[in-house]
Design a protein around this motif. Sequence first.
Motif, PDB file in Angstrom:
ATOM      1  N   LYS A  75      -9.046   4.113  -3.222  1.00 28.26           N
ATOM      2  CA  LYS A  75      -8.791   2.927  -2.400  1.00 28.26           C
ATOM      3  C   LYS A  75      -7.394   3.081  -1.823  1.00 28.26           C
ATOM      4  O   LYS A  75      -6.448   3.388  -2.550  1.00 28.26           O
ATOM      5  CB  LYS A  75      -8.893   1.677  -3.269  1.00 28.26           C
ATOM      6  CG  LYS A  75      -8.753   0.387  -2.533  1.00 28.26           C
ATOM      7  CD  LYS A  75      -9.047  -0.752  -3.511  1.00 28.26           C
ATOM      8  CE  LYS A  75      -8.534  -2.065  -3.036  1.00 28.26           C
ATOM      9  NZ  LYS A  75      -8.765  -3.122  -4.026  1.00 28.26           N
ATOM     10  N   VAL A  77      -4.842   0.987   0.620  1.00 29.40           N
ATOM     11  CA  VAL A  77      -4.586  -0.295   1.288  1.00 29.40           C
ATOM     12  C   VAL A  77      -3.297  -0.184   2.085  1.00 29.40           C
ATOM     13  O   VAL A  77      -2.229   0.083   1.520  1.00 29.40           O
ATOM     14  CB  VAL A  77      -4.495  -1.455   0.273  1.00 29.40           C
ATOM     15  CG1 VAL A  77      -4.271  -2.780   0.995  1.00 29.40           C
ATOM     16  CG2 VAL A  77      -5.742  -1.521  -0.594  1.00 29.40           C
ATOM     17  N   TYR A  78      -3.397  -0.375   3.408  1.00 24.36           N
ATOM     18  CA  TYR A  78      -2.255  -0.306   4.315  1.00 24.36           C
ATOM     19  C   TYR A  78      -1.765  -1.726   4.581  1.00 24.36           C
ATOM     20  O   TYR A  78      -2.562  -2.629   4.855  1.00 24.36           O
ATOM     21  CB  TYR A  78      -2.687   0.355   5.632  1.00 24.36           C
ATOM     22  CG  TYR A  78      -1.643   0.319   6.717  1.00 24.36           C
ATOM     23  CD1 TYR A  78      -0.613   1.246   6.738  1.00 24.36           C
ATOM     24  CD2 TYR A  78      -1.689  -0.633   7.726  1.00 24.36           C
ATOM     25  CE1 TYR A  78       0.345   1.228   7.730  1.00 24.36           C
ATOM     26  CE2 TYR A  78      -0.738  -0.663   8.737  1.00 24.36           C
ATOM     27  CZ  TYR A  78       0.278   0.272   8.735  1.00 24.36           C
ATOM     28  OH  TYR A  78       1.232   0.244   9.723  1.00 24.36           O
ATOM     29  N   ASN A  79      -0.443  -1.932   4.509  1.00 24.07           N
ATOM     30  CA  ASN A  79       0.179  -3.232   4.767  1.00 24.07           C
ATOM     31  C   ASN A  79       1.330  -3.043   5.744  1.00 24.07           C
ATOM     32  O   ASN A  79       2.062  -2.050   5.652  1.00 24.07           O
ATOM     33  CB  ASN A  79       0.738  -3.812   3.471  1.00 24.07           C
ATOM     34  CG  ASN A  79      -0.344  -4.080   2.455  1.00 24.07           C
ATOM     35  OD1 ASN A  79      -1.003  -5.091   2.511  1.00 24.07           O
ATOM     36  ND2 ASN A  79      -0.540  -3.144   1.528  1.00 24.07           N
ATOM     37  N   SER A  91      -3.120  -6.342   6.627  1.00 23.33           N
ATOM     38  CA  SER A  91      -3.513  -5.180   5.843  1.00 23.33           C
ATOM     39  C   SER A  91      -4.932  -4.773   6.184  1.00 23.33           C
ATOM     40  O   SER A  91      -5.700  -5.570   6.728  1.00 23.33           O
ATOM     41  CB  SER A  91      -3.385  -5.457   4.345  1.00 23.33           C
ATOM     42  OG  SER A  91      -4.387  -6.327   3.912  1.00 23.33           O
ATOM     43  N   THR A  93      -8.054  -1.976   4.414  1.00 24.44           N
ATOM     44  CA  THR A  93      -8.394  -1.148   3.263  1.00 24.44           C
ATOM     45  C   THR A  93      -9.346  -0.041   3.676  1.00 24.44           C
ATOM     46  O   THR A  93     -10.297  -0.278   4.421  1.00 24.44           O
ATOM     47  CB  THR A  93      -9.050  -2.004   2.160  1.00 24.44           C
ATOM     48  OG1 THR A  93      -8.126  -3.025   1.779  1.00 24.44           O
ATOM     49  CG2 THR A  93      -9.420  -1.166   0.952  1.00 24.44           C
TER      50      THR A  93
END
Length: 188
Positions: A75, A77-79, A91, A93
């Motif tokens: 996984k 997850v970009y924020n 964000s 995912t």
Amino acid sequence: MAFSVRKPILPAAVIALALLSGCAADPQPLALAPNVDLDRYAGRWYVIANIPYFAENGNVGSYFDVSFQPGGGLKDVYNAHAKDFSAKPSSFTMGGYVVPGTGNARWRETPFWPLYLSYLILYVDPDYRTALVGYPGRGYGWILARDPVIDDSTYESLLKRLRDQGYDISLFRRVPQTPGQIGNPGFQ
């Protein structure tokens, strides 16, 4: 009575283009990092610089949180904040998997099925403090670090590694990780 069916031409074309961009013949394939330790790689990585593309262009304070799921999945997850640190963070995912037989350095990630993108770990330093991620064809690339700010000599040494891999380093732009970096030369 005749019925008209509108086909989603643009989304299909975007997906096809994304898929084909990773399939083009690469005269010199990217060299992957040997034997990436997934437990040590897991966690937060700040985006120090990248080749900007539509989903990340203009973002500030961006980072990835990487975790590995039971059964071999991953996984990512970009924020980030859009243009300014006062903007509400957004964000997205990506899920995926580590490609077997690649020393854990080649991943396949997907924002949605059936689109899978390559995540190629080109380098990770022995302490797992900095990393380089590439993409087939060298159209995309990322400089990542565990801390939001790195010193200039470390940044230059990472750019040299990318240049040695055949990247045009003039395409990389630093990502502001502090408000004082916004608008500075070399930053997005």
